[in-house]
Scaffold this active site. Structure first.
Site, PDB file in Angstrom:
ATOM      1  N   SER A   1      -2.928  -7.693   3.567  1.00 64.87           N
ATOM      2  CA  SER A   1      -3.158  -7.428   4.993  1.00 64.87           C
ATOM      3  C   SER A   1      -3.488  -8.731   5.711  1.00 64.87           C
ATOM      4  O   SER A   1      -3.032  -8.961   6.840  1.00 64.87           O
ATOM      5  CB  SER A   1      -4.299  -6.419   5.171  1.00 64.87           C
TER       6      SER A   1
ATOM      7  N   ARG B   1      -2.116  -6.473  -7.941  1.00 64.97           N
ATOM      8  CA  ARG B   1      -1.020  -7.440  -7.747  1.00 64.97           C
ATOM      9  C   ARG B   1      -1.139  -8.616  -8.695  1.00 64.97           C
ATOM     10  O   ARG B   1      -0.185  -9.007  -9.359  1.00 64.97           O
ATOM     11  CB  ARG B   1      -1.031  -7.973  -6.300  1.00 64.97           C
TER      12      ARG B   1
ATOM     13  N   HIS C   1       0.844  -1.205   0.000  1.00 67.36           N
ATOM     14  CA  HIS C   1       0.000   0.000   0.000  1.00 67.36           C
ATOM     15  C   HIS C   1       0.879   1.256   0.000  1.00 67.36           C
ATOM     16  O   HIS C   1       0.640   2.192  -0.757  1.00 67.36           O
ATOM     17  CB  HIS C   1      -0.867   0.060   1.269  1.00 67.36           C
TER      18      HIS C   1
ATOM     19  N   LYS D   1     -15.336  -7.433   5.702  1.00 66.23           N
ATOM     20  CA  LYS D   1     -14.788  -8.242   6.803  1.00 66.23           C
ATOM     21  C   LYS D   1     -14.668  -7.368   8.046  1.00 66.23           C
ATOM     22  O   LYS D   1     -14.374  -6.177   7.939  1.00 66.23           O
ATOM     23  CB  LYS D   1     -13.382  -8.741   6.434  1.00 66.23           C
TER      24      LYS D   1
HETATM   25  O1  PNS Z   1      -8.374  -2.471   0.476  1.00 64.16           O
HETATM   26  P1  PNS Z   1      -9.606  -3.074  -0.129  1.00 64.16           P
HETATM   27  O2  PNS Z   1     -10.340  -3.914   0.900  1.00 64.16           O
HETATM   28  O3  PNS Z   1      -9.329  -3.845  -1.387  1.00 64.16           O
HETATM   29  O4  PNS Z   1     -10.559  -1.832  -0.504  1.00 64.16           O
HETATM   30  C1  PNS Z   1     -11.822  -2.048  -1.069  1.00 64.16           C
HETATM   31  C2  PNS Z   1     -12.669  -0.771  -1.006  1.00 64.16           C
HETATM   32  C3  PNS Z   1     -12.826  -0.330   0.431  1.00 64.16           C
HETATM   33  C4  PNS Z   1     -11.968   0.337  -1.792  1.00 64.16           C
HETATM   34  C5  PNS Z   1     -14.058  -1.118  -1.652  1.00 64.16           C
HETATM   35  O5  PNS Z   1     -14.597  -2.213  -1.031  1.00 64.16           O
HETATM   36  C6  PNS Z   1     -15.016   0.055  -1.582  1.00 64.16           C
HETATM   37  O6  PNS Z   1     -14.891   1.028  -2.292  1.00 64.16           O
HETATM   38  N1  PNS Z   1     -16.028  -0.062  -0.696  1.00 64.16           N
HETATM   39  C7  PNS Z   1     -17.017   0.972  -0.522  1.00 64.16           C
HETATM   40  C8  PNS Z   1     -18.391   0.491  -0.986  1.00 64.16           C
HETATM   41  C9  PNS Z   1     -18.586   0.719  -2.474  1.00 64.16           C
HETATM   42  O7  PNS Z   1     -18.399   1.808  -2.997  1.00 64.16           O
HETATM   43  N2  PNS Z   1     -18.962  -0.363  -3.172  1.00 64.16           N
HETATM   44  C10 PNS Z   1     -19.283  -0.291  -4.595  1.00 64.16           C
HETATM   45  C11 PNS Z   1     -18.093  -0.486  -5.465  1.00 64.16           C
HETATM   46  S1  PNS Z   1     -17.608  -2.143  -5.439  1.00 64.16           S
END
Ligand code: PNS
Length: 163
Positions: A128, A90, A17, A41
């Protein structure tokens, strides 16, 4: 001014990150690292704890702002009047997930552009979840996370000092 949002769970932030954020500030004038409050989660660190770690790590980077978002990323981007999202990729499985998320976000906010940076090879295996597992089982994570993150993760998961 070219601004972008780098969203994520950051539970905890990994060196992968940090690398994407550091490379991001060479591309954009301003980078908002947006910590997701609600995740699929159950997080081990609260949103405040995750943001505090990122704030400390990037304290000397005036181009970086650490913020939170709750609910839809597209709505957060609209509210902040920023139409660029930065994400790291990745593996092929990341690609499939990111592809779906990018399309969903673009449907919700058509002006949004999602920009991907390919991870550097040494970070491909880092996640993570894997790091939490390594630390939970007493392994060393020095090459995977910032010393501050390692210390906080140990405190959270092990509640004992390492040799
Ligand atoms: O680090 P991560 O867990 O891969 O991040 C994922 C994240 C938080 C960026 C994604 O889950 C997100 O944007 N969640 C907010 C809800 C949302 O907008 N969902 C619709 C798009 S999938």
């Amino acid at each position: 001014m070219r601004a972008a949002i780098c969203p994520g769970s950051f539970d905890p932030p990994t060196n992968g990150h940090l690398n994407i954020i550091e490379r991001g500030i060479r591309i954009f004038d301003r980078l908002i690292v947006a910590v997701a409050v609600n995740m699929s989660k159950e997080p081990i660190f609260s949103a405040e704890e995750r943001a505090a770690m990122l704030r400390e790590i990037f304290a000397n980077h005036p181009k970086i702002e650490i913020d939170f978002f709750d609910g839809l990323l597209a709505e957060y981007a609209r509210k902040r009047k920023i139409h660029r999202i930065l994400r790291g990729i990745r593996t092929m499985s990341d690609y499939e997930y990111e592809f779906q998320m990018a399309l969903a976000n673009k449907t919700l906010y058509p002006e949004l552009e999602i920009i991907f940076l390919m991870t550097e090879g040494r970070y491909t295996h880092l996640s993570s979840s894997i790091i939490k597992d390594v630390v939970r089982h007493g392994g060393r994570a020095a090459e995977m996370i910032h010393p501050l993150v390692e210390q906080q993760l140990r405190a959270k998961l092990c509640r004992k000092e390492w040799a």
